[in-house]
Scaffold this motif. Sequence first.
Motif, mmCIF file in Angstrom:
data_model
loop_
_atom_site.group_PDB
_atom_site.id
_atom_site.type_symbol
_atom_site.label_atom_id
_atom_site.label_comp_id
_atom_site.label_asym_id
_atom_site.label_seq_id
_atom_site.Cartn_x
_atom_site.Cartn_y
_atom_site.Cartn_z
ATOM 1 N N TYR A 126 17.802 26.083 -26.254
ATOM 2 C CA TYR A 126 19.139 26.233 -26.827
ATOM 3 C C TYR A 126 19.621 27.680 -26.705
ATOM 4 C CZ TYR A 126 22.589 26.968 -30.537
ATOM 5 O OH TYR A 126 23.701 27.352 -31.245
ATOM 6 N N THR B 48 19.396 19.573 -33.386
ATOM 7 C CA THR B 48 20.296 19.738 -34.539
ATOM 8 C C THR B 48 21.450 20.708 -34.255
ATOM 9 O OG1 THR B 48 18.745 21.395 -35.379
ATOM 10 C CG2 THR B 48 18.567 19.161 -36.267
ATOM 11 N N LYS B 49 21.211 21.720 -33.432
ATOM 12 C CA LYS B 49 22.243 22.715 -33.137
ATOM 13 C C LYS B 49 22.958 22.454 -31.801
ATOM 14 C CE LYS B 49 19.900 26.469 -35.595
ATOM 15 N NZ LYS B 49 19.332 27.846 -35.479
ATOM 16 N N ASN C 63 26.864 23.286 -31.000
ATOM 17 C CA ASN C 63 27.365 24.605 -30.621
ATOM 18 C C ASN C 63 27.337 24.810 -29.108
ATOM 19 O OD1 ASN C 63 27.738 25.282 -33.332
ATOM 20 N ND2 ASN C 63 25.637 26.039 -33.538
#
Length: 434
Positions: free
Chosen positions: A226, A296-297, A300
């Motif tokens: 990520y 989860t992120k 973005n």
Amino acid sequence: MNIHIKSISASLVFSVLLYSKTMGINLVLLSLVIISLVLLEHKSQKETIKYALTYLFTALMVFLDPTNFKVFVHAMAFLLYMGKSIAPKNSLYLSWFIGLTNMVLASIHQLNSYLTKEDHKNTAVSSKTKTILKALGIALGLIILFSLLYQKSNPVFSGLISAINFDFLSFPWLLFTVFGYFIFLHILKPYYPETLITLDHAQGNTLKKSTPNFSLEQNKKLAEEYTLGSIIFIALNSLLFIFLITDFIYLIDTDTSTNSEYSKSVHQGVYALLLSIICAIAIILYFFRGDLNFYTKSKNIKILCYIWIAMNLILVLFTWYKNYTYVATLGLTYKRIGVFVYLLFILAGLCTTYLKVSKTKSFIYLIRSNVAVIFAVLFLSAIIPWDKSITYYNLNTIENVDIQYLIDLGNTNSIQLKKYSEKKKAGRNILFTP
């Protein structure tokens, strides 16, 4: 009826319709023959009717406007129809591939199957038939040999042999007919690549989470991915934003009167745009290939991806405007039309990439959807009489027309050029009449 008899009969029709003939209505008739044979062999395949109609439609387009491009589209439609007739539920890209390879591999596969089959002796022709065929072959060879010997000793017999004329047989025609025989043999008895078809059916369009819950190690790995992806997309977006500003300044200040420089800018811009978007889509595919979609992120990094796609859409619009200005100044050509087609494909690629990220689609979804777009564009392009359209636009819109380019397009625009020439001649006569 034996498959070889059908293939020989169809190949004779093939050679009669196409050998030393122009495409025209003959191609339409041949398409009807092929569709009829396929439907007779595969009666239950109602799914292929729409592809048969598409194939027939492209033949009609060649008849109405015979250009190399339309012949190419017709050939692609033929391969697609062949692939769909073998496995109707295949993806388009695989159907094309199967149709293409089937034209080469079918007879080789059949021969290999026959040679490796353990009980082929039981299913082959009977020994009596084999004896008769062997005897006929030997007898024919001996007749030719002894005829050559006898004609040396008997002038009358020699005259009789000399009177036999095989000039009506043309080797190129025979070769063309044999080529047709193999085409129809492959159509009637195709090669079924079971492994490829099974593999294609197993590929889904939507990604699935590898495990219900990520372990600590998986979360750590996804966090690193990520971070890496976020930095890369921020860098790409920053660079593209700066480039869009400079490209906008160029659009405002550019002067289309310098044709060579502007042409170079348009075409090099398209090639660079195409290459950069392919590379960037590859980056997107890498980062969104698996579990990062479910991290989860991930929201973005997806936003950064959407911003990049949106800016690329703006870049496509800028490039479209450059090419439009070029066309408005100098007229239409096939290369300039090709630029618009490239931009359309890029637009489709960006849209499908957006859907891939937003809807968690797989890589195979991108291939399937974009191949469908390519075929749809080719099919719709076959409807347009390009030579006539280019000629009409240039003669009625452009001040300084490149007549030589229009002459070199072919014969389909000859009436338009003749009327334009007569109109120009009449205008000059009025201008110089005392």
